[in-house]
Design a protein around this motif. Structure first.
Motif, PDB file in Angstrom:
ATOM      1  N   THR A  93       0.820  -1.122  -0.113  1.00  0.00           N
ATOM      2  CA  THR A  93      -0.070   0.030  -0.111  1.00  0.00           C
ATOM      3  C   THR A  93       0.925   1.334  -0.059  1.00  0.00           C
ATOM      4  OG1 THR A  93      -1.510  -1.171   1.309  1.00  0.00           O
ATOM      5  CG2 THR A  93      -1.981   1.180   1.174  1.00  0.00           C
ATOM      6  N   ASP A 161      -8.624   7.806  -1.158  1.00  0.00           N
ATOM      7  CA  ASP A 161      -7.768   7.143  -2.411  1.00  0.00           C
ATOM      8  C   ASP A 161      -7.192   8.258  -3.214  1.00  0.00           C
ATOM      9  OD1 ASP A 161      -8.662   4.852  -1.615  1.00  0.00           O
ATOM     10  OD2 ASP A 161     -10.190   4.508  -3.296  1.00  0.00           O
ATOM     11  N   SER A 247      -2.221  -0.415  -8.660  1.00  0.00           N
ATOM     12  CA  SER A 247      -2.804   0.839  -8.743  1.00  0.00           C
ATOM     13  C   SER A 247      -3.172   1.165 -10.194  1.00  0.00           C
ATOM     14  CB  SER A 247      -2.095   1.753  -8.099  1.00  0.00           C
ATOM     15  OG  SER A 247      -1.922   1.478  -6.650  1.00  0.00           O
ATOM     16  N   ALA A 252      -6.182   3.889  -9.416  1.00  0.00           N
ATOM     17  CA  ALA A 252      -6.153   4.795  -8.301  1.00  0.00           C
ATOM     18  C   ALA A 252      -5.341   4.165  -7.248  1.00  0.00           C
ATOM     19  CB  ALA A 252      -7.481   4.803  -7.592  1.00  0.00           C
ATOM     20  N   GLN A 254      -5.334   3.131  -3.649  1.00  0.00           N
ATOM     21  CA  GLN A 254      -6.501   2.714  -2.854  1.00  0.00           C
ATOM     22  C   GLN A 254      -5.615   2.362  -1.315  1.00  0.00           C
ATOM     23  OE1 GLN A 254      -8.501  -0.484  -4.502  1.00  0.00           O
ATOM     24  NE2 GLN A 254      -9.635   0.728  -5.813  1.00  0.00           N
ATOM     25  N   THR A 256      -7.095   1.110   1.047  1.00  0.00           N
ATOM     26  CA  THR A 256      -7.753  -0.320   1.432  1.00  0.00           C
ATOM     27  C   THR A 256      -7.090  -1.422   0.941  1.00  0.00           C
ATOM     28  OG1 THR A 256      -9.701  -0.090   0.068  1.00  0.00           O
ATOM     29  CG2 THR A 256      -9.939   0.667   2.381  1.00  0.00           C
ATOM     30  N   ALA A 257      -6.351  -1.114  -0.137  1.00  0.00           N
ATOM     31  CA  ALA A 257      -5.753  -2.259  -0.899  1.00  0.00           C
ATOM     32  C   ALA A 257      -4.608  -2.717  -0.119  1.00  0.00           C
ATOM     33  CB  ALA A 257      -4.998  -1.829  -2.157  1.00  0.00           C
TER      34      ALA A 257
END
Length: 337
Positions: A93, A161, A247, A252, A254, A256-257
């Protein structure tokens, strides 16, 4: 019977024994077992849905395995060398968000990618320093890094994001060359590079030696500190690269990824692929099969309309079996010695 005829028969017997030995080695390899499991799952999925064997679906299975495989390459190299990293999901992330933040501020994507990679390589170096100089066990040090980085990712972005991303960067994850998706091509390149490093270089020999017997490696003059540092930096780099690919695919950065699911799936792909948790043993081709198997299970169960809870059950069972097989394999090797 002449001596010449007897010698020829002995040669034929030797060649036959070599062929039998080679066949036995192939059959007992963990990759072979995993391929057989994949075939069984594939037959099941194809019998439940005609969409399974469609080119688009098979391509999606490969694309879904890319993230796991790229992270797993660095994680596997580290584990083979006797280390461990549970911060991969948060580094994933961090690499994505830092790169995307630079992109939306006008930085050209090659520079943004290099900067994001450098940041995550530095995280790998910090993990190494905490483990080596503060004597914190790797599992504790990297889990601590995971939670701290997760908090930092949320603080820096405010939980939002990062977008929109330039089309030139999105093409990395959404485009294709000669009909092959770019992310799959990147995974192939990464796999070839890591295979070469592990199987055809002195570095790979040293990594296996380090993971197989650290004390012997020190006694033989290996630069253990430098090797450990390199392995943790590589693990950070591959996690970052996977985050960037993701991404680019979704368009994007993210927040939450990543997370625990990415970490556990990557480690699972490593262990299922035949890398020993005790170090010293493992192959890149095994990791590739393990990553594809994880993606295949998820895809097959969805197409077969099987509740998603069964995914965890199947993966968990395969993971336990893989670790059990690793234990038996190591016991057999050491018994022979």
């Amino acid at each position: 019977m002449t001596a010449t005829t007897q010698t020829a028969q002995e040669r034929d017997t030797d060649h036959g024994g070599e062929r039998d030995s080679l066949l036995t080695k192939i059959l007992v390899r963990q990759e072979t077992t995993l391929v057989l499991v994949m075939l069984v799952i594939g037959v099941f999925a194809a019998s439940r849905s005609s969409l399974f064997l469609s080119p688009d679906n098979l391509s999606e299975i490969l694309r879904s395995s890319v993230i796991y495989f790229v992270i797993a390459c660095g994680a596997a190299m580290l584990i083979i060398g006797g280390g461990l990293d549970f911060s991969a999901g948060a580094v994933f992330t961090l690499g994505a968000l830092s790169t995307c933040t630079l992109l939306v501020n006008g930085v050209p994507w090659p520079l943004a990618v290099l900067a994001g990679m450098a940041i995550c390589c530095a995280v790998g170096g910090v993990n190494f320093a905490v483990i080596t100089y503060l004597h914190v066990p790797p599992i504790i040090a990297t889990i601590g890094s995971f939670y701290m980085l997760t908090g930092i990712n949320n603080l820096v972005t405010g939980g939002s994001d990062v977008l929109p991303l330039p089309e030139s960067f999105q093409w990395i994850g959404q485009g294709s060359v000669a009909g092959v998706p770019n992310d799959v091509l990147i995974a192939i390149v990464v796999g070839v590079v890591f295979w070469f490093l592990l199987e055809r270089t002195r570095f790979g020999v040293n990594v296996r030696a380090l993971g197989g017997n650290r004390q012997a490696a020190v006694g033989n003059g290996l630069r253990v500190f430098r090797l450990d540092l390199t392995l943790y930096v590589i693990a950070g780099a591959t996690a970052a690269l996977a985050g960037m690919i993701y991404s680019a695919r979704v368009g994007a950065g993210q927040v939450t990824a990543g997370g625990t699911s990415i970490t556990l799936n990557a480690i699972t792909a490593v262990l299922i692929g035949g890398v020993s948790l005790m170090g010293g043993m493992g192959t890149i081709q095994g990791i590739a099969v393990g990553a594809v198997l994880l993606s295949l299970i998820d895809n097959a169960l969805v197409l077969a309309s099987v509740p998603p809870q069964y995914n965890s059950i199947v993966v968990g069972a395969i993971l336990v079996c893989a670790v059990a097989v690793d234990h038996l394999r190591r016991a057999r090797i050491y018994r022979k010695r």
